[in-house]
Design a protein around this motif. Structure first.
Motif, PDB file in Angstrom:
ATOM      1  N   GLN A   1      -3.717  28.387  23.372  1.00 16.41           N
ATOM      2  CA  GLN A   1      -5.137  28.229  23.640  1.00 16.41           C
ATOM      3  C   GLN A   1      -5.787  27.375  22.550  1.00 16.41           C
ATOM      4  OE1 GLN A   1      -6.439  29.562  26.545  1.00 16.41           O
ATOM      5  NE2 GLN A   1      -4.300  30.116  26.938  1.00 16.41           N
ATOM      6  N   ILE A   2      -6.685  26.495  22.943  1.00 17.38           N
ATOM      7  CA  ILE A   2      -7.315  25.570  21.998  1.00 17.38           C
ATOM      8  C   ILE A   2      -8.037  26.318  20.880  1.00 17.38           C
ATOM      9  CG2 ILE A   2      -9.035  23.739  21.766  1.00 17.38           C
ATOM     10  CD1 ILE A   2      -8.409  23.079  24.742  1.00 17.38           C
ATOM     11  N   ALA A   3      -8.670  27.417  21.203  1.00 15.85           N
ATOM     12  CA  ALA A   3      -9.383  28.212  20.192  1.00 15.85           C
ATOM     13  C   ALA A   3      -8.727  29.582  20.026  1.00 15.85           C
ATOM     14  CB  ALA A   3     -10.851  28.369  20.583  1.00 15.85           C
ATOM     15  N   GLY A   4      -7.423  29.651  20.297  1.00 13.83           N
ATOM     16  CA  GLY A   4      -6.740  30.940  20.293  1.00 13.83           C
ATOM     17  C   GLY A   4      -6.729  31.655  18.965  1.00 13.83           C
ATOM     18  N   GLY A   5      -6.752  30.901  17.851  1.00 18.81           N
ATOM     19  CA  GLY A   5      -6.676  31.551  16.549  1.00 18.81           C
ATOM     20  C   GLY A   5      -7.990  31.705  15.825  1.00 18.81           C
ATOM     21  N   GLN A   6      -9.053  31.113  16.376  1.00 19.77           N
ATOM     22  CA  GLN A   6     -10.303  31.093  15.615  1.00 19.77           C
ATOM     23  C   GLN A   6     -10.945  32.465  15.476  1.00 19.77           C
ATOM     24  OE1 GLN A   6     -12.874  27.904  17.028  1.00 19.77           O
ATOM     25  NE2 GLN A   6     -11.140  26.520  17.225  1.00 19.77           N
ATOM     26  N   GLY A   7     -10.666  33.341  16.419  1.00 18.90           N
ATOM     27  CA  GLY A   7     -11.228  34.687  16.324  1.00 18.90           C
ATOM     28  C   GLY A   7     -10.630  35.518  15.210  1.00 18.90           C
ATOM     29  N   TYR A   8      -9.527  35.040  14.621  1.00 17.78           N
ATOM     30  CA  TYR A   8      -8.867  35.807  13.570  1.00 17.78           C
ATOM     31  C   TYR A   8      -9.435  35.530  12.185  1.00 17.78           C
ATOM     32  CZ  TYR A   8      -5.437  37.181  17.033  1.00 17.78           C
ATOM     33  OH  TYR A   8      -4.827  37.725  18.143  1.00 17.78           O
ATOM     34  N   LEU A   9     -10.328  34.559  12.074  1.00 17.24           N
ATOM     35  CA  LEU A   9     -10.905  34.250  10.765  1.00 17.24           C
ATOM     36  C   LEU A   9     -11.737  35.412  10.242  1.00 17.24           C
ATOM     37  CD1 LEU A   9     -11.575  32.307   8.441  1.00 17.24           C
ATOM     38  CD2 LEU A   9     -13.452  31.415   9.825  1.00 17.24           C
ATOM     39  N   LEU A  10     -12.709  35.849  11.023  1.00 22.14           N
ATOM     40  CA  LEU A  10     -13.585  36.931  10.582  1.00 22.14           C
ATOM     41  C   LEU A  10     -12.809  38.228  10.408  1.00 22.14           C
ATOM     42  CD1 LEU A  10     -16.370  38.030   9.905  1.00 22.14           C
ATOM     43  CD2 LEU A  10     -16.781  38.362  12.354  1.00 22.14           C
ATOM     44  N   SER A  11     -11.904  38.522  11.353  1.00 21.99           N
ATOM     45  CA  SER A  11     -11.158  39.775  11.251  1.00 21.99           C
ATOM     46  C   SER A  11     -10.246  39.777  10.027  1.00 21.99           C
ATOM     47  CB  SER A  11     -10.339  40.008  12.526  1.00 21.99           C
ATOM     48  OG  SER A  11      -9.376  38.987  12.710  1.00 21.99           O
ATOM     49  N   SER A  12      -9.710  38.613   9.649  1.00 17.97           N
ATOM     50  CA  SER A  12      -8.851  38.538   8.470  1.00 17.97           C
ATOM     51  C   SER A  12      -9.649  38.795   7.194  1.00 17.97           C
ATOM     52  CB  SER A  12      -8.170  37.163   8.401  1.00 17.97           C
ATOM     53  OG  SER A  12      -7.289  36.987   9.482  1.00 17.97           O
ATOM     54  N   PHE A  13     -10.834  38.201   7.099  1.00 21.06           N
ATOM     55  CA  PHE A  13     -11.674  38.455   5.929  1.00 21.06           C
ATOM     56  C   PHE A  13     -12.108  39.920   5.883  1.00 21.06           C
ATOM     57  CE2 PHE A  13     -12.035  33.878   5.373  1.00 21.06           C
ATOM     58  CZ  PHE A  13     -12.179  33.768   3.996  1.00 21.06           C
ATOM     59  N   ALA A  14     -12.471  40.462   7.043  1.00 19.95           N
ATOM     60  CA  ALA A  14     -12.868  41.874   7.085  1.00 19.95           C
ATOM     61  C   ALA A  14     -11.729  42.758   6.619  1.00 19.95           C
ATOM     62  CB  ALA A  14     -13.296  42.252   8.502  1.00 19.95           C
ATOM     63  N   ALA A  15     -10.513  42.482   7.082  1.00 20.82           N
ATOM     64  CA  ALA A  15      -9.358  43.290   6.704  1.00 20.82           C
ATOM     65  C   ALA A  15      -9.052  43.171   5.218  1.00 20.82           C
ATOM     66  CB  ALA A  15      -8.146  42.865   7.525  1.00 20.82           C
ATOM     67  N   ALA A  16      -9.089  41.940   4.679  1.00 19.62           N
ATOM     68  CA  ALA A  16      -8.765  41.744   3.269  1.00 19.62           C
ATOM     69  C   ALA A  16      -9.776  42.430   2.360  1.00 19.62           C
ATOM     70  CB  ALA A  16      -8.693  40.249   2.955  1.00 19.62           C
ATOM     71  N   PHE A  17     -11.066  42.320   2.687  1.00 14.43           N
ATOM     72  CA  PHE A  17     -12.081  42.962   1.845  1.00 14.43           C
ATOM     73  C   PHE A  17     -12.071  44.474   2.035  1.00 14.43           C
ATOM     74  CE2 PHE A  17     -13.728  38.693   1.277  1.00 14.43           C
ATOM     75  CZ  PHE A  17     -14.191  38.736  -0.028  1.00 14.43           C
ATOM     76  N   LEU A  18     -11.810  44.939   3.240  1.00 11.76           N
ATOM     77  CA  LEU A  18     -11.629  46.374   3.430  1.00 11.76           C
ATOM     78  C   LEU A  18     -10.445  46.860   2.601  1.00 11.76           C
ATOM     79  CD1 LEU A  18     -12.212  46.918   7.257  1.00 11.76           C
ATOM     80  CD2 LEU A  18     -13.388  48.126   5.418  1.00 11.76           C
ATOM     81  N   GLY A  19      -9.383  46.079   2.600  1.00 13.38           N
ATOM     82  CA  GLY A  19      -8.205  46.458   1.832  1.00 13.38           C
ATOM     83  C   GLY A  19      -8.445  46.483   0.342  1.00 13.38           C
ATOM     84  N   SER A  20      -9.365  45.643  -0.131  1.00 12.17           N
ATOM     85  CA  SER A  20      -9.662  45.646  -1.564  1.00 12.17           C
ATOM     86  C   SER A  20     -10.428  46.890  -1.981  1.00 12.17           C
ATOM     87  CB  SER A  20     -10.457  44.390  -1.944  1.00 12.17           C
ATOM     88  OG  SER A  20     -11.770  44.429  -1.405  1.00 12.17           O
ATOM     89  N   ALA A  21     -10.969  47.622  -1.014  1.00 16.55           N
ATOM     90  CA  ALA A  21     -11.643  48.898  -1.298  1.00 16.55           C
ATOM     91  C   ALA A  21     -10.729  50.056  -0.916  1.00 16.55           C
ATOM     92  CB  ALA A  21     -12.959  48.986  -0.534  1.00 16.55           C
ATOM     93  N   CYS A  22      -9.437  49.852  -1.125  1.00 16.59           N
ATOM     94  CA  CYS A  22      -8.443  50.858  -0.749  1.00 16.59           C
ATOM     95  C   CYS A  22      -7.383  50.969  -1.841  1.00 16.59           C
ATOM     96  CB  CYS A  22      -7.813  50.497   0.592  1.00 16.59           C
ATOM     97  SG  CYS A  22      -6.583  51.653   1.170  1.00 16.59           S
ATOM     98  N   LEU A  23      -7.358  52.079  -2.548  1.00 17.45           N
ATOM     99  CA  LEU A  23      -6.333  52.433  -3.538  1.00 17.45           C
ATOM    100  C   LEU A  23      -6.435  51.665  -4.849  1.00 17.45           C
ATOM    101  CD1 LEU A  23      -3.229  52.698  -1.154  1.00 17.45           C
ATOM    102  CD2 LEU A  23      -4.869  54.481  -1.786  1.00 17.45           C
ATOM    103  N   ARG A  24      -7.202  50.595  -4.894  1.00 21.28           N
ATOM    104  CA  ARG A  24      -7.404  49.855  -6.139  1.00 21.28           C
ATOM    105  C   ARG A  24      -8.888  49.568  -6.319  1.00 21.28           C
ATOM    106  NH1 ARG A  24      -2.587  45.290  -6.582  1.00 21.28           N
ATOM    107  NH2 ARG A  24      -0.823  46.683  -6.198  1.00 21.28           N
TER     108      ARG A  24
END
Length: 353
Positions: A268-291
């Motif tokens: 899909q032409i825009a198949g991966g673009q929806g993963y930008l926000l979710s990736s940042f959300a996951a990484a920052f959520l992860g930074s508030a986990c165990l460290r």
């Protein structure tokens, strides 16, 4: 005549008596620091537990079933792969806004090239991964050698990659041909009782955890992210380390694009673009986990699962798609707040404040 009392040299002033205004302020400040530290370490786990409890109460057996939890992990695989690449870049103190565009380009290239013999198919996957590495290399060179801000530089490269995607596809989604349908088995097949996507999820996470925590390169990544000047003075070639972080990010974004095509059977032409926000959300959520506000592999995986649980539970409960994206945006803001507060607290503590 007033008597002035002097504190002996090197002696700390007496602590305020219990019950005084100063003591109350000190107690409140201490409680605030403890609360920030607790949220910085366990905030994401609390959110995950809260989501599980709420959706278990609302939807009961539909949400708590083994099949549903397996689906959550299946839905998390692509996000984990792309978000872990972003995590490496965040570890060195940079950003990459091109990951969604890179995944989209990789997806359409996979659909267009994955055909013919087994050797040709492996060569196509290798070429797609190499394109992702090239995008990461260009990002790294722009940020380090040209000194362009990572947000601006990677956003610009993302736009170039999106243009390349339209050139490759002429604006038309690319479908796998008959000889390439075996790629879909990546999402349909199993290794014993375990679906292949879940195997891939834990394999990528395990390899990246070892890379970050058990290799000299990973330790250099963390050193550069912790204090770039000190890392440079200690002999670390900072530019090379940062560039390689961007290359790893590009490789994993491309791998995510391959998985997107395997999942839906087309590029899909825009198949991966929806993963930008979710990736940042996951990484920052992860930074508030165990460290204390630090980016790390285990945290990112937990962050992805947290977002996936929220989306899954709302979908089962019949919540609209718009509300799901509002949830993700609010979750990102909360995650950044928790991780930033934790990092400031740790920095202040190290500086003696």
């Amino acid at each position: 005549m007033n008597t002035v009392r002097h504190t002996a040299a090197g002696q700390q002033p007496a602590a305020p008596p219990p019950g005084s205004h100063q003591a109350e302020q000190a107690g409140a400040s201490s409680m605030t620091l403890k609360a920030v530290k607790f949220l910085g370490r366990y905030g994401t786990l609390l959110v995950l537990i809260l989501l599980v409890v709420v959706f278990s109460f609302l939807d009961g057996s539909r949400f708590l079933s083994f099949t549903n939890f397996q689906n959550i992990l299946l839905q998390s695989t692509i996000s984990v792969v792309i978000a872990l690449g972003l995590t490496v870049v965040l570890v060195v103190g940079e950003f990459d806004l091109s990951i969604g565009y890179t995944a989209s380009l990789a997806g359409v290239l996979t659909a267009g090239l994955y055909a013919g013999s087994a050797g040709g198919k492996l060569g196509a996957i290798g070429l797609v991964i190499a394109v992702g590495a090239l995008v990461g290399l260009v990002n790294g060179l722009i940020v380090t050698k040209l000194g362009v801000n990572a947000l601006v530089g990677t956003l610009g490269i993302g736009s170039v990659v999106m243009g390349a995607t339209y050139i490759v596809t002429a604006g038309v989604p690319q479908s796998l041909d008959a000889s390439g349908m075996d790629l879909i088995q990546v999402y349909l097949g199993k290794l014993g009782p375990i679906p292949w996507p879940i195997v891939i999820l834990f394999a990528v996470a395990g390899i990246l955890w070892l890379l970050l925590n058990r290799t000299s390169l990973g330790l250099e990544w963390q050193a550069v992210g912790g204090n770039r000047t000190a890392a440079e003075l200690s002999g670390i070639r900072v530019h090379r380390v940062v560039i390689f972080a961007f290359v790893v990010c590009g490789v994993l974004a491309a791998a995510g694009g391959v998985l997107i095509t395997a999942n839906v059977g087309s590029g899909q032409i825009a198949g991966g673009q929806g993963y930008l926000l979710s990736s940042f959300a996951a990484a920052f959520l992860g930074s508030a986990c165990l460290r204390d506000g630090e980016f790390h592999v285990v945290g990112t995986v937990i962050g992805v699962v947290t977002v996936a649980v929220g989306f899954n539970g709302m979908a089962i409960h019949g919540v609209s798609t718009s509300a799901q994206f509002i949830f993700q945006g609010l979750l990102l803001i909360a995650a950044v707040g928790m991780s930033t507060s934790a990092r400031r607290m740790v920095s202040g503590r190290r500086a003696g404040h």
